[in-house]
Write a protein that holds these residues in place. Structure first.
Motif, short mmCIF file in Angstrom:
data_model
loop_
_atom_site.label_atom_id
_atom_site.label_comp_id
_atom_site.label_asym_id
_atom_site.label_seq_id
_atom_site.Cartn_x
_atom_site.Cartn_y
_atom_site.Cartn_z
N LYS A 38 0.80 -1.22 0.00
CA LYS A 38 0.00 0.00 0.00
C LYS A 38 0.83 1.27 0.00
N TRP A 93 0.74 4.64 1.57
CA TRP A 93 0.10 5.25 2.75
C TRP A 93 1.09 6.23 3.35
N SER A 111 -11.35 6.56 -7.17
CA SER A 111 -10.66 7.77 -7.64
C SER A 111 -9.56 7.41 -8.63
N GLY A 159 -4.15 14.20 -7.78
CA GLY A 159 -4.29 14.10 -6.32
C GLY A 159 -4.52 12.66 -5.90
N SER A 160 -5.04 11.84 -6.82
CA SER A 160 -5.23 10.42 -6.54
C SER A 160 -3.94 9.70 -6.98
N LEU A 217 -1.37 -1.40 7.37
CA LEU A 217 -1.87 -0.08 6.96
C LEU A 217 -2.96 0.35 7.95
N ASP A 253 -8.12 -1.86 1.18
CA ASP A 253 -7.68 -0.48 0.99
C ASP A 253 -8.33 0.41 2.05
#
Ligand code: DP6
Length: 339
Positions: free
Chosen positions: A22, A24, A117, A149-150, A252, A292
């Motif tokens: 991930k 993060w 997104s 932004g994604s 995460l 997620d």
């Protein structure tokens, strides 16, 4: 993927992806650069469709969403602002200034931790670049999609198995395909325990992540974890891949739950599906869970185990429904416009 002639209108379809390791934590919010590399599988069934059309000068950019009933409606204010900003960014990249009509549709729940997104901003990027009549290599599209932004959109620009390296320089911040979809036919049974949009955005999660006492520890472990995932993909070994992706997903959430303002994405159903995955493994099925930023659980498994996994998960009390997905390809243009 790049149109041969200038078109005033283009529709693109792009898929969501599920992260094995991930992303993060951001190291640069403006440039949307991650602290750590991430690796994902691009999906096949969870898709966003976006139509972009140039409007005559003087008009204002308009953002519409197509509802499940097929009606086009003005997009909610916050979403529309994000889309408009990205359209402006893309127009500046293309060296033009043109208002646009944009319409978008997801065939799966939006904002529920299913990378809507990533799919949406990838489809938007490809559609707008197409409508502007511009050509862009996938690496450039990946940088453009990321700047929306994604960050995870940087990965949805490629099909199959994709790494987004942490990259020292802005231009290096694009996805890289590790293997095409046909290299390894993995399935993803998504257990929908709550299809509603999550209450805390990933952006907020990225900001808060370094405040968790478990943050440093995860960062220390990531290089070895990333190596295992790269190797597992290279040799198509689910028993090597599975335990690592399940561990990274749990961590995460451990980071999220222990950050200064704790974020709890999990619900009762999330735990029930995690428990079911453990039981199915005890019974001999190769199935591993990953989650997620949301309550819904992705179960990664082999095609031969998929029907049994889907049937079991569907029977769980807290599971609303399942989406049966698998590894998929890159975004593509499509003639079925939304308007
Ligand atoms: C948990 O910032 O890409 O899915 O803004 O919702 O697109 P959106 O999310 P983004 O963060 C993704 C976080 C993650 C892990 C991942 O996909 O790598």
């Amino acid at each position: 993927m790049t149109p041969k002639r200038r078109k005033a209108k283009a529709t693109a379809v792009a898929a969501a992806n599920i992260a094995f390791i991930k992303y993060w934590g951001m190291r640069d919010e403006e440039l949307v650069l991650p602290v750590n590399p991430s690796i994902s599988m691009t999906l096949d069934a969870c898709k966003s469709r976006c139509t972009a059309e140039l409007l005559p000068g003087g008009a204002e950019t308009e953002v519409l969403l197509r509802s499940t009933y097929g009606k086009l409606e003005p997009a909610p204010e916050r979403f529309a602002r994000g889309v408009e900003a990205h359209v402006e960014r893309l127009a500046a990249w293309a060296g033009v200034s043109s208002p646009m009509r944009i319409a978008a549709h997801n065939n799966f729940p939006t904002g529920a931790g299913l990378a809507s997104s990533a799919a949406g901003f990838t489809a938007l990027t490809v559609a707008v670049v197409g409508a502007l009549g511009k050509k862009a290599e996938p690496t450039e599209l990946s940088v453009l999609a990321r700047l929306s932004g994604s960050g995870s959109a940087a990965r949805s620009v490629f099909g199959g198995y994709v790494e987004w390296p942490a990259g020292e320089h802005e231009d290096a911040g694009h996805g890289v395909q590790l293997a095409p979809p046909e290299y390894w036919d993995l399935c993803n049974v998504v257990a929908i325990v709550d299809p509603r949009p999550k209450s805390v955005s990933s952006r907020e999660g990225h900001r808060l992540a370094p405040t968790s006492p478990y943050w440093e520890r995860r960062q220390e472990e990531l290089p070895a974890r990333l190596d295992v995932v790269r190797r597992a993909i290279a040799v198509r070994d689910l028993e090597l891949l599975g335990p690592v992706i399940e561990k990274d997903a749990v961590e995460l959430h451990l980071v999220a739950m222990s950050s200064e303002r704790p974020i709890f994405y999990w619900q009762a159903g999330t735990l029930a599906v995690l428990e079911a995955a453990r039981r199915m493994r005890d019974e001999g099925l190769q199935v591993y869970a990953t989650i997620d930023a949301g309550p819904n659980v992705h179960l990664i498994c082999r095609p031969e185990d998929e029907p049994a996994v889907a049937a079991r998960v569907r029977s769980l009390e807290h599971v609303d429904y399942v989406i049966r997905d698998r590894v998929g390809g890159p975004p593509a243009f499509d003639d079925r416009h939304l308007f």
